[in-house]
Scaffold this motif. Structure first.
Motif, short mmCIF file in Angstrom:
data_model
loop_
_atom_site.label_atom_id
_atom_site.label_comp_id
_atom_site.label_asym_id
_atom_site.label_seq_id
_atom_site.Cartn_x
_atom_site.Cartn_y
_atom_site.Cartn_z
N PRO A 150 -2.68 24.08 8.56
CA PRO A 150 -1.57 23.28 9.05
C PRO A 150 -1.95 21.89 9.54
CG PRO A 150 -2.19 24.93 10.68
CD PRO A 150 -2.99 25.23 9.44
N ASP A 151 -3.25 21.59 9.64
CA ASP A 151 -3.67 20.30 10.17
C ASP A 151 -3.83 19.24 9.10
OD1 ASP A 151 -5.89 21.42 8.95
OD2 ASP A 151 -7.31 20.65 10.42
N ARG A 152 -3.41 19.52 7.88
CA ARG A 152 -3.56 18.54 6.79
C ARG A 152 -2.48 18.76 5.74
NH1 ARG A 152 -9.48 20.29 5.88
NH2 ARG A 152 -9.08 20.93 8.03
N GLY A 153 -2.42 17.86 4.78
CA GLY A 153 -1.47 18.01 3.69
C GLY A 153 -0.17 17.27 3.89
N ILE A 198 2.75 19.12 -4.39
CA ILE A 198 1.93 20.31 -4.65
C ILE A 198 0.48 20.04 -4.26
CG2 ILE A 198 0.94 21.73 -6.51
CD1 ILE A 198 3.72 21.49 -7.89
N ALA A 199 -0.02 18.86 -4.59
CA ALA A 199 -1.44 18.53 -4.34
C ALA A 199 -1.73 18.23 -2.88
CB ALA A 199 -1.85 17.33 -5.20
N THR A 200 -0.70 18.18 -2.04
CA THR A 200 -0.90 17.87 -0.62
C THR A 200 -0.33 18.99 0.24
OG1 THR A 200 1.10 16.46 -0.71
CG2 THR A 200 -1.02 15.38 -0.98
N GLY A 201 0.94 18.88 0.60
CA GLY A 201 1.53 19.83 1.54
C GLY A 201 1.57 21.26 1.05
N THR A 228 0.83 -1.20 0.00
CA THR A 228 0.00 0.00 0.00
C THR A 228 0.87 1.25 0.00
OG1 THR A 228 -1.71 -1.15 1.26
CG2 THR A 228 -1.80 1.24 1.24
N PHE A 229 0.50 2.20 -0.82
CA PHE A 229 1.19 3.48 -0.92
C PHE A 229 0.31 4.51 -0.22
CE2 PHE A 229 3.70 6.82 -1.98
CZ PHE A 229 3.69 7.36 -3.26
N VAL A 230 0.79 5.09 0.87
CA VAL A 230 0.01 6.01 1.68
C VAL A 230 0.46 7.44 1.40
CG1 VAL A 230 -0.63 6.70 4.02
CG2 VAL A 230 -0.27 4.28 3.48
N VAL A 231 -0.51 8.30 1.12
CA VAL A 231 -0.23 9.73 0.91
C VAL A 231 -1.24 10.54 1.73
CG1 VAL A 231 0.57 9.32 -1.44
CG2 VAL A 231 -1.79 10.00 -1.07
N PRO A 232 -0.93 11.78 2.02
CA PRO A 232 -1.95 12.64 2.64
C PRO A 232 -3.12 12.82 1.67
CG PRO A 232 0.24 13.65 2.73
CD PRO A 232 0.33 12.50 1.79
#
Length: 537
Positions: A399-402, A387-390, A72-76
């Motif tokens: 600041p609580d996501r990404g 770019i699409a996350t952080g 599994t590849f986990v991303v925000p």
């Protein structure tokens, strides 16, 4: 779209869970900071908090619920700074589509496709604010929702009621500077997250907002503490808007290549750029009938009425023969070219698609298509995902996501972000480790936290931050600054020059950068400085 299909698990801001401990074991992690992906990682989630991120097997945690994450590849969660809700349903575009049931359906679809936060950038109607409140509280399923109220256009101009029927009644269209300021105040009173305006004459076919009006919008918004996002097409309008102080360019420049003057101005004013490559692509890609249209990943996103249209040979023939098709293809190519130039030049890039504005801009799927188009433009998959996350979390000041950063709530807290020394070495990175005790930081001494420590893993050549660990009370409060440093690939000395508040724990950044500066001084320079300051005494 195979590389996008590898995104099997997306971590979103967690809400409304009991304090159960869950461990995602042995996953591959992309943490959203811009650091390389890491294999064999455990993610420990305690209740609603990502508790820590560590090499697989570090903590047995027999009491935890264990989820086998191998493969599994986990991303925000992905974040779109330019989407819409309630505009379309199937192939219809009528004002009545802006209803609770349809908006919730679209928010659920965004979430199913890993898009966990969206900004509905204008043309919002009355149900928006109640749904936004529920989304923030986590009491409804689907993506979290932010928005730009109604948005501001011009009479008989963009957005056209012929293209977007709901825009006839859901867009403010001031005719003077005073009216422009008034509609900004009204949007503020309704509780908007930011201001959206349209500055576009649709290739010379309709009126365009004047510089005086959009300057008044920007000035009034800033006076009220709101940021402004602008729809545009032309390079000339981009220049004018940036000079006037716009905060976010919400579509790519598509008429000609961006120039050095615009690049320098955007960097000087810290303006964000959201290309929305998928907008023009959607005008023709489905008529081109790529093979991925037969894959379940795509077909699941398409409502029956829209699928029927895609399957109609007459629709495809008409679309491919449309007079504006060539313009759309050329606009996409120019948009991709400009995105690559701006990214390489260091302009701040955010993520958005204009999904949900038209039937062909499909919520959820459009975001994956945007990632693919960004890679076609020359970005790496990791750069596009960052770019699409952080980065887009930074754009929206959320600041609580990404990112997926670790904060272990012990006494003292332990917080880790980016690469450890061992992980950097395993990737072949030459690094150095710098350690700074908190005993030299006044705030830590006052708070009884003088036994804490900050450890930085730096690139040996450039002194750019690769990772960090903090051991001290309130350690997680210092993570956002370090996360920003990772995402922007800035030198660690940037923190020391940031004008840090005193007395706070952030003073440790100044201490560590002062130490690095002293190390760089040659022995003769140090001797001269000692002599100079001895004379001053």
């Amino acid at each position: 779209m195979r590389w996008v299909g590898a995104l099997l698990l997306v971590l979103a801001p967690l809400t409304s869970m009991a304090q159960e401990v869950v461990v995602l074991r042995d996953v591959r992690l992309f943490d959203g900071t811009g650091a390389p992906s890491r294999d064999h990682v455990d993610i420990v989630i305690r209740g609603t908090v990502i508790d820590r991120v560590e090499p697989t097997g570090t903590s047995p945690l027999p009491e935890a619920k264990s989820v086998d994450g191998r493969g599994t590849f986990v991303v925000p969660g992905l974040i779109s700074a330019h989407s819409h809700v309630g505009q379309v349903d199937g192939v219809s575009r009528v004002p009545e589509n802006y209803n609770r049931e349809n908006v919730l359906r679209q928010l659920r679809q965004y979430e199913v496709y890993g898009v966990t936060t969206i900004v509905a950038l204008g043309t919002n109607q009355e149900p928006f604010y109640g749904i936004r409140r529920e989304a923030h509280a986590g009491t409804i399923p689907g993506a979290d929702l932010f928005g730009a109220d109604r948005g501001i256009g011009v009479r008989n101009g963009a957005p056209s009621a012929q293209v977007l029927p709901s825009a006839a009644d859901s867009v403010d269209r001031p005719q003077s500077v005073d009216e422009a300021r008034a509609v900004v105040r009204q949007a503020k009173d309704r509780g908007t997250d930011l201001i959206k305006m349209w500055v576009d004459d649709s290739r010379g076919t309709m009126p365009k907002m004047t510089c005086e009006v959009y300057s008044a919008v920007i000035d009034e918004a800033h006076r009220l503490g709101l940021r402004v996002s602008a729809h545009l097409f032309n390079l000339q309008d981009a220049r004018g808007l940036v000079e006037a102080g716009v905060d976010i360019i919400a579509h790519g420049v598509r008429d000609q290549p961006v120039d050095r003057a615009l690049i320098d101005l955007m960097k000087a004013k810290s303006v964000w750029y959201v290309a929305t490559l998928a907008l023009d692509d959607a005008s023709f890609v489905y008529a081109d009938r790529p093979a991925w249209m037969d894959e379940p990943f795509f077909r699941h996103s398409v409502q029956p009425a829209l699928q029927k249209q895609f399957d109609d040979p007459a629709w495809r023939e008409k679309t491919l023969a449309a007079p504006g098709l060539k313009n759309s293809r050329e606009a996409l190519k120019m948009n991709q070219r400009n995105l690559a130039i701006l990214f390489e030049s260091g302009v701040q890039i955010g993520f958005g698609t204009d999904s949900g504005a038209m039937p062909l801009r499909i919520p959820g799927f459009a975001e994956h298509r945007e990632l693919e188009l960004m890679v076609e433009a020359g970005l790496t998959p990791a750069q596009a995902l960052a770019i699409a996350t952080g980065r887009t979390a930074d754009l929206l000041k959320l600041p609580d996501r990404g990112t997926i950063a670790a904060g272990v709530y012990t006494s003292p807290e332990i917080a880790q972000i980016g690469l450890t020394e061992g992980e950097a070495a395993a990737l072949g990175r030459r690094c150095r480790v710098v350690t700074q005790p908190l005993a030299v930081v006044d705030r830590a001494v006052i708070d009884g936290a003088a036994d804490g420590v900050l450890k930085l893993v730096l690139d040996a050549r450039s002194e750019r931050l690769l990772g960090a660990m903090l051991i001290c009370d309130q350690a997680t409060a210092l993570l956002p600054a370090l996360g920003l440093l990772l995402r922007t690939k800035a030198k660690v000395s940037t923190l020391g020059a940031a004008g840090l508040a005193y007395p706070t724990l952030a003073g440790v950044f100044g201490k560590i950068t002062d130490g690095l500066l002293r190390e760089r001084l040659t022995r003769p320079v140090r001797w001269l400085l000692r002599q100079r300051f001895r004379w001053l005494r």
